[in-house]
Enzyme design. Structure first.
Site, short mmCIF file in Angstrom:
data_model
loop_
_atom_site.label_atom_id
_atom_site.label_comp_id
_atom_site.label_asym_id
_atom_site.label_seq_id
_atom_site.Cartn_x
_atom_site.Cartn_y
_atom_site.Cartn_z
N MET A 181 -9.37 7.75 7.59
CA MET A 181 -9.60 8.42 6.30
C MET A 181 -10.65 9.52 6.45
O MET A 181 -11.57 9.65 5.64
CB MET A 181 -10.03 7.40 5.24
N ASP A 219 0.83 -1.20 0.00
CA ASP A 219 0.00 0.00 0.00
C ASP A 219 0.87 1.26 0.00
O ASP A 219 2.06 1.21 0.33
CB ASP A 219 -0.89 0.03 1.25
N LYS A 248 -3.18 3.35 -2.95
CA LYS A 248 -4.50 3.98 -3.10
C LYS A 248 -4.51 5.26 -2.28
O LYS A 248 -3.85 5.35 -1.25
CB LYS A 248 -5.60 3.06 -2.57
#
Length: 461
Positions: free
Chosen positions: A383, A248, A270
């Protein structure tokens, strides 16, 4: 890195040294471990140097170095402990094509001599680019204690066996054989002598030649919040054994450095509301790289089971008949709550904690805001930077107190970690940070919390 570490072949090659005092002796004691042809220039050499000369271990020329004396030398040491003499030696040696080290003069040296742990033929070099010699010596002492003296014997016998080991396919099959020898079968018999080690080495090779090819496997590994010291031992082992690592965006570079140099490293990053690799592409990468028995590590920041799209990738493994395992990691919220000196749960305040995502595939994520707005509720929002105003509005809409404590922790556990205390009223004003962040609703840093009115401490039923 200003100094690139290499090992120079010195067998049968010339090394020269100018000097005859303490600095010269220190370098010569190390150089005499090699099979180089050593020449010393000094008109006032220490008795030890004269003895080494008499015993044929080096050649002593009792005069200062002159032009041409360094011809064909691969390395030259200026060790007169006099700036003018050392500068003269360096100029003459460079003119003859030798690489020069000036003792205790890092800036003018072309190479440096590291601290060395010697388990011939295993050699470990430790360098600090001159910044901390004491630290290098401390590391050397620690490694000397940890590495058995028998390691050199195992390596020397193994070196002579490398041609026979080439009967195994290149890559993992050979690595598995050598790992088995060096860490299991070899150490078990090394005290019985070299004949026992030779016999065990042959038996180990036959065992590996008879084995079937290793079956491809995918390990979903949690890399933790960023601090390499928070990586679990099981995660570290999986990284070390991986043929391919698909990682990641938030996996720390220091953790990727733990991979073998031969491993293929694939960035599958991402970013919420930003450039991202599609999940379908990541799934295809997992299937693509599990060829010929490859051991693949899907390396996810934090814990792979928390907002890691794990189920979709497991389904890919199942669809392709691939075995898989999950290695849990420390999730960012756990590191963040430790950073503020708090506990997720507390008697009399809350008996549960919620892990929320600020957005999902459709945009900002919806949750049970009425429950979250109640006094004493605690939530960790992942997030959530771009969703902060949305979260703030939903909680206030459902009756949350504007003074509810809120804490944003950026880069939890890393060297550049930041802790930003706020309230629900000011939440949207503190999210302009560049690094990954966890937002706590209902938790303040311990120092700030101590200034608030003491909450009831009733026992839960």
């Amino acid at each position: 890195m200003d100094h690139f570490p290499i090992f120079v072949a010195l067998a049968g090659r010339r090394v020269i040294l100018s000097g005859g005092g303490g600095a010269a002796l220190a370098k010569l004691r190390l150089l005499l471990k090699t099979t180089a042809h050593i020449t010393v220039f000094s008109d006032d050499a220490a008795p030890e140097i004269k003895t080494w000369h008499a015993n044929g271990k080096l050649r002593l020329i009792e005069r200062p170095i002159e032009a041409g004396d360094a011809m064909c030398a691969v390395l030259a040491y200026a060790a007169d402990e006099d700036d003018a003499l050392d500068a003269r030696t360096a100029d003459l040696a460079r003119a003859d094509g030798a690489m020069v080290n000036i003792v205790d003069n890092l800036g003018d040296s072309q190479f440096i001599t590291p601290a060395i742990v010697d388990r011939d033929p295993v050699t470990i070099a430790i360098g600090t680019e001159g910044a901390a010699p004491v630290l290098a010596r401390a590391i050397k002492a620690d490694l000397e204690e940890r590495l058995p003296t028998s390691l050199g014997t195992l390596a020397r016998i193994g070196k002579g066996f490398r041609t026979l080991a080439n009967a195994l396919p290149m890559g993992r099959a050979r690595r598995d054989f050598w790992r088995d020898y060096y860490f299991r079968t070899g150490p078990a018999v090394v005290q019985d002598g070299e004949d026992a080690v030779q016999t065990t080495l042959k038996t180990t090779l036959q065992d590996h030649l008879a084995r079937k090819s290793r079956v491809a496997h995918v390990s979903f590994v949690g890399a933790g919040p960023g601090d390499p010291e928070l990586l679990t031992l099981k995660a570290r082992k999986a990284i070390d054994e991986a043929d391919v690592i698909i990682h990641d965006r938030l996996v720390a570079p220091e953790i990727l450095e733990l991979a073998r140099r031969e491993a293929e490293i694939v960035d599958a990053g991402k970013e919420g509301f930003g450039p991202s690799m599609a999940q379908e592409t990541i799934n295809a990468l997992i299937a693509e790289h599990t060829q010929n028995g490859a051991q693949v590590v899907r390396l996810k920041s934090g814990d792979p089971t928390i907002f890691g799209r794990l189920d979709e990738e497991i389904e890919t493994c199942e669809a392709h008949g691939l075995s898989y395992s999950i290695v849990p990691g420390i999730t960012a919220a756990s590191a963040a709550v430790a950073a503020i000196g708090q506990s997720f749960t507390r008697r009399g305040r809350n008996g549960s904690v919620r892990f929320l995502t600020g957005h999902d595939m459709r945009g900002f994520a919806d949750h049970d805001w009425a429950n979250l707005a109640q006094t004493g509720s605690v939530a960790a929002v992942y997030m959530g930077k771009k969703a902060a105003r949305f979260v703030q509005g939903r909680l206030l809409m459902h009756g949350a107190d504007r003074l509810t404590p809120v804490t944003l922790i950026e880069n939890a556990s890393r060297a550049d970690q930041r802790i930003i205390p706020a309230t629900l009223e000011t939440l949207a004003d503190v999210t302009a940070v560049s690094g990954p962040a966890v937002i706590f609703i209902g938790l303040a840093p311990r120092e700030a919390a101590d200034t608030l009115a003491e909450m009831p401490q009733e026992e839960f039923a």
